[in-house]
Write a protein that holds these residues in place. Structure first.
Motif, PDB file in Angstrom:
ATOM      1  N   SER A 184      40.581  61.581  30.160  1.00  0.00           N
ATOM      2  CA  SER A 184      40.160  63.551  30.385  1.00  0.00           C
ATOM      3  C   SER A 184      39.645  63.987  28.922  1.00  0.00           C
ATOM      4  N   GLU A 185      38.739  64.658  29.305  1.00  0.00           N
ATOM      5  CA  GLU A 185      38.288  65.167  27.606  1.00  0.00           C
ATOM      6  C   GLU A 185      39.273  66.225  26.888  1.00  0.00           C
ATOM      7  N   GLU A 186      40.493  66.890  28.268  1.00  0.00           N
ATOM      8  CA  GLU A 186      41.891  67.426  27.774  1.00  0.00           C
ATOM      9  C   GLU A 186      42.556  66.510  27.372  1.00  0.00           C
ATOM     10  N   GLU A 187      43.008  65.497  27.741  1.00  0.00           N
ATOM     11  CA  GLU A 187      43.848  64.636  27.478  1.00  0.00           C
ATOM     12  C   GLU A 187      43.053  64.351  26.480  1.00  0.00           C
ATOM     13  N   MET A 188      42.309  64.007  25.699  1.00  0.00           N
ATOM     14  CA  MET A 188      41.880  63.902  24.255  1.00  0.00           C
ATOM     15  C   MET A 188      42.181  64.199  23.802  1.00  0.00           C
ATOM     16  N   GLN A 189      41.075  65.565  23.594  1.00  0.00           N
ATOM     17  CA  GLN A 189      41.599  66.496  22.608  1.00  0.00           C
ATOM     18  C   GLN A 189      43.291  67.591  22.298  1.00  0.00           C
ATOM     19  N   ALA A 190      44.281  67.078  23.663  1.00  0.00           N
ATOM     20  CA  ALA A 190      45.380  67.430  23.271  1.00  0.00           C
ATOM     21  C   ALA A 190      46.234  66.062  22.567  1.00  0.00           C
ATOM     22  N   ALA A 191      45.716  64.827  22.282  1.00  0.00           N
ATOM     23  CA  ALA A 191      45.653  63.747  21.717  1.00  0.00           C
ATOM     24  C   ALA A 191      45.266  63.960  20.445  1.00  0.00           C
ATOM     25  N   PHE A 192      44.931  64.285  20.236  1.00  0.00           N
ATOM     26  CA  PHE A 192      43.842  64.870  18.916  1.00  0.00           C
ATOM     27  C   PHE A 192      44.522  66.008  17.872  1.00  0.00           C
ATOM     28  N   GLN A 193      45.180  66.825  19.144  1.00  0.00           N
ATOM     29  CA  GLN A 193      45.561  67.397  18.241  1.00  0.00           C
ATOM     30  C   GLN A 193      47.052  67.520  17.570  1.00  0.00           C
ATOM     31  N   ALA A 194      47.668  66.928  18.783  1.00  0.00           N
ATOM     32  CA  ALA A 194      49.279  66.119  18.598  1.00  0.00           C
ATOM     33  C   ALA A 194      48.872  65.408  17.263  1.00  0.00           C
ATOM     34  N   VAL A 195      48.376  63.897  17.379  1.00  0.00           N
ATOM     35  CA  VAL A 195      47.868  62.879  15.894  1.00  0.00           C
ATOM     36  C   VAL A 195      48.305  63.706  14.624  1.00  0.00           C
ATOM     37  N   GLY A 196      46.910  64.970  14.488  1.00  0.00           N
ATOM     38  CA  GLY A 196      46.812  66.019  13.630  1.00  0.00           C
ATOM     39  C   GLY A 196      47.880  66.162  13.473  1.00  0.00           C
ATOM     40  N   GLU A 197      48.684  66.931  14.002  1.00  0.00           N
ATOM     41  CA  GLU A 197      50.092  67.618  13.923  1.00  0.00           C
ATOM     42  C   GLU A 197      50.816  66.719  12.773  1.00  0.00           C
ATOM     43  N   PHE A 198      51.144  65.201  14.013  1.00  0.00           N
ATOM     44  CA  PHE A 198      51.919  64.121  13.681  1.00  0.00           C
ATOM     45  C   PHE A 198      51.312  63.409  11.989  1.00  0.00           C
ATOM     46  N   ASN A 199      50.529  63.845  11.915  1.00  0.00           N
ATOM     47  CA  ASN A 199      49.680  63.753  10.391  1.00  0.00           C
ATOM     48  C   ASN A 199      49.901  64.314   9.785  1.00  0.00           C
ATOM     49  N   GLU A 200      50.287  65.863   9.876  1.00  0.00           N
ATOM     50  CA  GLU A 200      50.381  66.779   8.344  1.00  0.00           C
ATOM     51  C   GLU A 200      52.123  66.641   7.997  1.00  0.00           C
ATOM     52  N   ALA A 201      52.416  66.193   9.229  1.00  0.00           N
ATOM     53  CA  ALA A 201      54.160  66.011   9.215  1.00  0.00           C
ATOM     54  C   ALA A 201      54.387  64.756   8.578  1.00  0.00           C
ATOM     55  N   LEU A 202      53.565  64.399   8.461  1.00  0.00           N
ATOM     56  CA  LEU A 202      53.455  62.646   7.207  1.00  0.00           C
ATOM     57  C   LEU A 202      53.664  63.249   6.165  1.00  0.00           C
ATOM     58  N   ARG A 203      52.927  63.816   5.998  1.00  0.00           N
ATOM     59  CA  ARG A 203      52.381  64.166   4.491  1.00  0.00           C
ATOM     60  C   ARG A 203      53.245  65.552   4.027  1.00  0.00           C
ATOM     61  N   ALA A 204      53.634  66.192   4.689  1.00  0.00           N
ATOM     62  CA  ALA A 204      55.678  67.138   4.075  1.00  0.00           C
ATOM     63  C   ALA A 204      56.495  66.305   4.603  1.00  0.00           C
ATOM     64  N   GLU A 205      56.348  65.464   5.135  1.00  0.00           N
ATOM     65  CA  GLU A 205      57.518  64.287   4.602  1.00  0.00           C
ATOM     66  C   GLU A 205      57.740  63.349   3.502  1.00  0.00           C
ATOM     67  N   GLY A 206      56.339  63.368   2.821  1.00  0.00           N
ATOM     68  CA  GLY A 206      56.208  62.288   2.136  1.00  0.00           C
ATOM     69  C   GLY A 206      56.182  60.897   1.992  1.00  0.00           C
ATOM     70  N   ALA A 207      55.862  60.574   3.485  1.00  0.00           N
ATOM     71  CA  ALA A 207      55.558  58.872   4.160  1.00  0.00           C
ATOM     72  C   ALA A 207      54.447  58.879   4.746  1.00  0.00           C
ATOM     73  N   TRP A 208      52.969  60.098   4.628  1.00  0.00           N
ATOM     74  CA  TRP A 208      51.771  59.866   4.757  1.00  0.00           C
ATOM     75  C   TRP A 208      51.095  58.707   3.885  1.00  0.00           C
ATOM     76  N   VAL A 209      51.000  57.690   3.596  1.00  0.00           N
ATOM     77  CA  VAL A 209      49.592  56.636   2.794  1.00  0.00           C
ATOM     78  C   VAL A 209      48.743  56.250   3.633  1.00  0.00           C
ATOM     79  N   TYR A 210      48.512  56.121   4.858  1.00  0.00           N
ATOM     80  CA  TYR A 210      46.777  55.984   5.042  1.00  0.00           C
ATOM     81  C   TYR A 210      46.856  56.048   6.829  1.00  0.00           C
ATOM     82  N   ALA A 211      45.876  56.301   7.205  1.00  0.00           N
ATOM     83  CA  ALA A 211      45.923  56.492   8.175  1.00  0.00           C
ATOM     84  C   ALA A 211      43.791  56.804   8.903  1.00  0.00           C
ATOM     85  N   GLY A 212      43.808  55.222   9.740  1.00  0.00           N
ATOM     86  CA  GLY A 212      42.310  55.133  10.511  1.00  0.00           C
ATOM     87  C   GLY A 212      42.515  55.056  12.480  1.00  0.00           C
ATOM     88  N   GLY A 213      40.774  55.672  13.334  1.00  0.00           N
ATOM     89  CA  GLY A 213      41.192  54.718  13.786  1.00  0.00           C
ATOM     90  C   GLY A 213      40.317  54.124  13.687  1.00  0.00           C
TER      91      GLY A 213
END
Length: 121
Positions: A24-53
């Motif tokens: 559903s649209e709701e499930e998709m938006q919740a996943a987008f938010q969770a992925v955005g939060e995960f991406n920010e956590a990766l950056r804060a932890e110094g683990a981020w290099v790159y990501a893409g869909g």
């Protein structure tokens, strides 16, 4: 630190829905938010290099430059697999244990199974 590829895998047909692999649209938006939060956590932890869909495999092309003077370009996908890669992260991790921890968090965030593989040294 070694780099790892965390790839997200989708089942057949899911990219043909407006909401991709989500029910559903709701499930998709919740996943987008969770992925955005995960991406920010990766950056804060110094683990981020790159990501893409990625778009659906039927929107790909296959390029074969191994024969003749000109490459041969055909409509994709390259293989007729049951599943296809829907997106990915490239992360820095101290070793396999940390990479697996990041992969578990990535899987939870995107709501899909993921595969984690180290890059060759």
């Amino acid at each position: 630190m070694p780099e790892y590829l965390i790839s997200v895998w989708h089942s057949p047909g899911v990219q043909h829905r407006e909401t991709g692999p989500y029910a559903s649209e709701e499930e998709m938006q919740a996943a987008f938010q969770a992925v955005g939060e995960f991406n920010e956590a990766l950056r804060a932890e110094g683990a981020w290099v790159y990501a893409g869909g990625l778009v659906a495999p039927d929107e790909s092309v296959v390029v074969d430059g191994t024969r003749g003077a000109e490459p041969v370009i055909t409509d994709g996908p390259f293989t007729q697999a049951q599943q296809h890669m829907g997106g990915f992260w490239v992360v820095d991790a101290s070793g396999p244990e940390q990479a697996e921890d990041l992969a578990a968090r990535a899987s939870k965030a995107c709501g899909n199974k993921v595969e984690v593989r180290p890059f060759q040294p």
